[in-house]
Design an enzyme around this catalytic site. Structure first.
Site, mmCIF file in Angstrom:
data_model
loop_
_atom_site.group_PDB
_atom_site.id
_atom_site.type_symbol
_atom_site.label_atom_id
_atom_site.label_comp_id
_atom_site.label_asym_id
_atom_site.label_seq_id
_atom_site.Cartn_x
_atom_site.Cartn_y
_atom_site.Cartn_z
ATOM 1 N N GLN A 186 -5.803 7.251 4.654
ATOM 2 C CA GLN A 186 -4.701 6.546 5.317
ATOM 3 C C GLN A 186 -3.669 6.003 4.340
ATOM 4 O OE1 GLN A 186 -7.803 5.312 5.106
ATOM 5 N NE2 GLN A 186 -7.662 3.260 4.243
ATOM 6 N N THR B 288 0.823 -1.222 0.000
ATOM 7 C CA THR B 288 0.000 0.000 0.000
ATOM 8 C C THR B 288 0.855 1.269 0.000
ATOM 9 O OG1 THR B 288 -1.677 -1.225 1.203
ATOM 10 C CG2 THR B 288 -1.860 1.178 1.249
ATOM 11 N N CYS C 23 -0.377 7.433 9.585
ATOM 12 C CA CYS C 23 -1.376 8.259 8.896
ATOM 13 C C CYS C 23 -2.158 9.124 9.880
ATOM 14 C CB CYS C 23 -2.313 7.365 8.096
ATOM 15 S SG CYS C 23 -2.885 5.908 9.002
ATOM 16 N N ASN C 24 -2.635 8.535 10.977
ATOM 17 C CA ASN C 24 -3.414 9.309 11.953
ATOM 18 C C ASN C 24 -2.554 10.390 12.594
ATOM 19 O OD1 ASN C 24 -6.170 8.250 12.172
ATOM 20 N ND2 ASN C 24 -5.155 6.308 12.627
ATOM 21 N N GLY D 267 4.364 2.112 11.451
ATOM 22 C CA GLY D 267 4.138 0.830 12.124
ATOM 23 C C GLY D 267 5.312 0.407 12.987
ATOM 24 N N HIS E 79 -2.004 7.312 19.697
ATOM 25 C CA HIS E 79 -1.826 8.455 18.791
ATOM 26 C C HIS E 79 -1.356 9.726 19.503
ATOM 27 C CE1 HIS E 79 -4.881 5.636 17.255
ATOM 28 N NE2 HIS E 79 -4.137 5.723 16.155
ATOM 29 N N HIS F 205 -9.949 7.534 7.800
ATOM 30 C CA HIS F 205 -10.162 7.741 9.241
ATOM 31 C C HIS F 205 -10.852 9.098 9.419
ATOM 32 C CE1 HIS F 205 -7.071 4.694 10.060
ATOM 33 N NE2 HIS F 205 -6.149 5.409 9.448
#
Ligand code: NAD
Length: 339
Positions: free
Chosen positions: A302, A12, A141-142, A111, A195, A221
């Site tokens: 995301q 991705t 992403c968040n 990650g 987060h 999100h």
């Protein structure tokens, strides 16, 4: 000067970073790795991208599929100045010793733990801190979405504290095997979710607490922010502050963009490849001021939001430019952001 970039992991994030590298005049994509000869490997090869086998024991699978590959991961690393690790979460850390042996600079993704790189990156927040570094982690992403809006608010008005609820997509569109299908999952049930502490790796002075839910959704999100500012700001002041950032896009529910699927349809109509929207989306009507206390709702694509950050991290680490503004301008122009 042109920097030679290798990408380990072409899923991705990896395929999007590869496409973005190909658009940079100051970068050369020397190749990508795949574990197996699936359609992504074949498409990449068909587009003229050199594909290498990430796992030496799998080279025979490429042979059996009749796919000619350029060599092993080590062959790829030998040609690169920097590697962007886009392997699944926690796998990147296992590659760090190999990158070190090759004396390569490496970018890890969100990650991985902060400690894997020792520096968590967001271009508008801390580009200069990444200049010349050997290891950098581009935050998730968040966290990227939160860093962008909180940085803009903090610059303009100062932030006393931020309280955020995240509604997280359960899985990416192609991940059939993951995610809640008929459930809303407190993710985690305890507070804070990871987060808030992650934002503080980039913006250490921000008082932030986050809580998150995973929902049966694959597109984006959504975050609901409640922020206490250090001075009064009207809705117009806040819109004005966000308007000067090309990586923040204000949209109006009144225009029919009233949901995540509406945003994705908008991205399609903009002609964005894979309906990618690396900009943080903020609904204008969600911005509400009660003097110093404000609310807003934002949405994060995301799969693509971190891509421009990876490109800027490459420029900072390899000193292609020491100017954050110049790097972000080049990246934004090449990817059509802010248009
Ligand atoms: P992905 O599963 O889509 O892609 C990972 C790629 O790495 C795949 O091509 C896979 O075949 C390959 N791979 C698996 N094991 C490997 C190994 N041992 N060696 C080399 N390659 C291997 O994952 P992704 O969503 O692209 O995520 C990559 C990283 O980006 C993770 O750290 C993730 O947390 C982070 N990230 C993901 C998203 C997202 O929404 N997908 C957003 C931001 C950050």
């Amino acid at each position: 000067m042109t920097v030679k970039v290798a990408i380990n992991g072409y899923g991705t994030i990896g395929k999007r970073v590869a496409d973005a590298v190909l658009k940079q005049k100051d970068m050369e994509l020397v190749g990508v790795t795949k574990t197996k000869p699936n359609y992504e490997a074949k498409l990449a090869s068909g587009m003229g991208i050199k594909v290498y086998a990430s796992l030496a024991e799998n080279i025979k699978l490429f042979d059996a599929a009749g796919m000619r590959i350029a060599g092993s991961l080590e062959d790829l690393l030998n040609q690169a100045d920097i590697v962007v690790d886009c392997t699944p979460g926690k796998v990147g850390a296992t590659y760090k010793p190999l990158y070190e042996r090759h004396r390569l600079k490496a970018i890890f993704q969100g990650g991985e733990k902060h400690e894997v790189a020792g520096f968590s990156f967001n271009a508008v927040c801390n580009y200069k801190g990444a200049i010349g570094r050997d290891f950098v982690r581009v935050v998730s992403c968040n966290t990227t979405g939160l860093c962008r809006s909180l940085y803009a608010l903090d610059k303009a008005f100062g932030i006393k504290k931020a309280r955020v609820v995240l509604v997280r997509r359960g899985a990416d569109p192609a991940e059939d095997s993951k995610g809640p299908i008929n459930s809303i999952v407190p993710d985690p049930v305890t507070i804070p979710s990871h987060h808030g502490p992650d934002v503080q790796k980039v913006l250490p002075h921000i008082d932030i607490t986050t809580t998150a839910l995973a929902v049966p959704e694959t597109l984006m999100h959504v975050h609901i922010l409640n922020v206490e500012l250090q001075k009064d700001a009207t809705e117009q002041d806040i819109i004005g502050a966000f308007s000067s950032y090309p990586r923040i896009r204000l949209v109006a529910s009144a225009d029919g963009i009233s949901s995540t699927s509406g945003i994705i349809e908008y991205a399609r109509d903009l002609g964005r490849i894979r309906y990618d929207l690396p900009e943080l989306i903020i609904w204008k009507e969600s911005i509400r001021s009660f003097g110093r206390e404000i609310y807003l709702t934002q949405a994060v694509h995301q799969e693509s939001i971190v891509v421009p950050e990876d490109i800027d991290a490459i420029r900072a680490m390899t000193k292609l430019t020491e100017s954050p503004e110049e790097s972000m301008r080049l990246t934004n122009e090449s990817l059509g952001l802010g248009r």
